[in-house]
Motif scaffolding. Structure first.
Motif, short mmCIF file in Angstrom:
data_model
loop_
_atom_site.label_atom_id
_atom_site.label_comp_id
_atom_site.label_asym_id
_atom_site.label_seq_id
_atom_site.Cartn_x
_atom_site.Cartn_y
_atom_site.Cartn_z
N TYR A 136 -7.89 -4.77 1.38
CA TYR A 136 -8.33 -3.39 1.24
C TYR A 136 -9.66 -3.22 0.50
O TYR A 136 -10.12 -2.09 0.34
CB TYR A 136 -7.25 -2.56 0.53
N TYR A 155 -6.84 1.15 -5.62
CA TYR A 155 -6.28 1.73 -4.41
C TYR A 155 -5.36 2.90 -4.75
O TYR A 155 -5.45 3.97 -4.15
CB TYR A 155 -5.51 0.65 -3.62
N ARG A 156 -4.48 2.69 -5.72
CA ARG A 156 -3.56 3.75 -6.15
C ARG A 156 -4.33 4.97 -6.64
O ARG A 156 -4.03 6.10 -6.26
CB ARG A 156 -2.63 3.23 -7.24
N HIS A 172 -7.13 11.41 -3.39
CA HIS A 172 -7.15 12.04 -2.05
C HIS A 172 -5.98 13.00 -1.88
O HIS A 172 -6.13 14.07 -1.30
CB HIS A 172 -7.11 10.98 -0.95
N GLN A 173 -4.81 12.61 -2.38
CA GLN A 173 -3.64 13.48 -2.27
C GLN A 173 -3.85 14.77 -3.06
O GLN A 173 -3.50 15.85 -2.61
CB GLN A 173 -2.38 12.76 -2.77
N LYS A 200 -7.41 5.88 -5.95
CA LYS A 200 -8.12 6.51 -4.83
C LYS A 200 -7.16 7.34 -3.98
O LYS A 200 -7.47 8.46 -3.60
CB LYS A 200 -8.80 5.44 -3.99
N GLN A 201 -5.98 6.79 -3.70
CA GLN A 201 -5.01 7.50 -2.88
C GLN A 201 -4.49 8.74 -3.60
O GLN A 201 -4.34 9.80 -2.99
CB GLN A 201 -3.84 6.58 -2.49
N LYS A 202 -4.23 8.63 -4.88
CA LYS A 202 -3.76 9.79 -5.66
C LYS A 202 -4.83 10.87 -5.69
O LYS A 202 -4.53 12.06 -5.59
CB LYS A 202 -3.39 9.36 -7.09
N THR A 251 1.16 4.12 -3.17
CA THR A 251 0.88 5.56 -3.01
C THR A 251 2.12 6.43 -3.20
O THR A 251 1.99 7.59 -3.56
CB THR A 251 0.25 5.87 -1.64
N ALA A 293 0.84 -1.20 0.00
CA ALA A 293 0.00 0.00 0.00
C ALA A 293 0.87 1.25 0.00
O ALA A 293 0.59 2.22 -0.72
CB ALA A 293 -0.93 0.00 1.21
N GLN A 294 1.94 1.23 0.78
CA GLN A 294 2.86 2.37 0.81
C GLN A 294 3.53 2.56 -0.55
O GLN A 294 3.64 3.69 -1.04
CB GLN A 294 3.90 2.14 1.92
#
Length: 161
Positions: A136, A143-144, A150-151, A146-148, A107, A103-104
């Protein structure tokens, strides 16, 4: 639970040796705890040493029998140490660490899913994607994204302020 009881009894006996200064008392407890864990509790030491080895070998397909041989212990002691210290079996612990690391990487890098799956010890990216989705509830690509997203939102909000 057993470790907590042992620590409670240990600190009750050692309480008189600790100064009354709150800062000094806290520092003394931390030092006593470290000393106790590393020198007096072989279960703690086995769990920590095994965890460090597993993390260093995360990218490799490591079996419990290999870990047992490397640690010079047996399956029951290793399982007991992990369950006592981490609350899970060694395999569940390394699986969790692999997913956290994946996950780290998803992202913070632009590595391919295949490269990330290999970096966290999955030779087959399909097996990795299945395990990741189980953890997840999203595929690695989702996931990538979604995280991007949010960032990006957080960056835009900070820029407005």
């Amino acid at each position: 639970m057993l470790l907590r009881v042992k620590l409670a009894l240990f600190f009750q006996k050692e309480e008189t040796a600790i100064t009354e200064c709150m800062a000094c008392r806290e520092k003394s407890k931390q030092l006593l705890l470290l000393k106790h864990n590393l020198k007096l509790d072989p279960i703690f030491a086995l769990a920590e040493k095994s965890a460090a080895y597993l993390l260093s070998e995360m990218a490799n397909d490591i079996s419990i029998s290999t870990l047992i041989r490397h640690m010079g212990t047996n399956r029951n002691k290793l399982s007991f140490a992990f369950k006592t210290h981490y609350g899970v079996t060694p395999l569940n612990w390394i699986r969790e660490q692999r997913m956290l690391h994946a996950a780290q990487l998803l992202t913070s890098t632009d590595q391919t899913i295949l490269a990330i799956s290999h970096a966290v010890g999955y030779l087959d990216s399909n097996n990795f994607s299945t395990a990741f989705r189980r953890k997840y509830q999203l595929s690695p690509v989702q996931y990538r994204q979604k995280q991007k997203s949010h960032q990006t939102k957080n960056t835009m909000q900070k820029a407005k302020v």
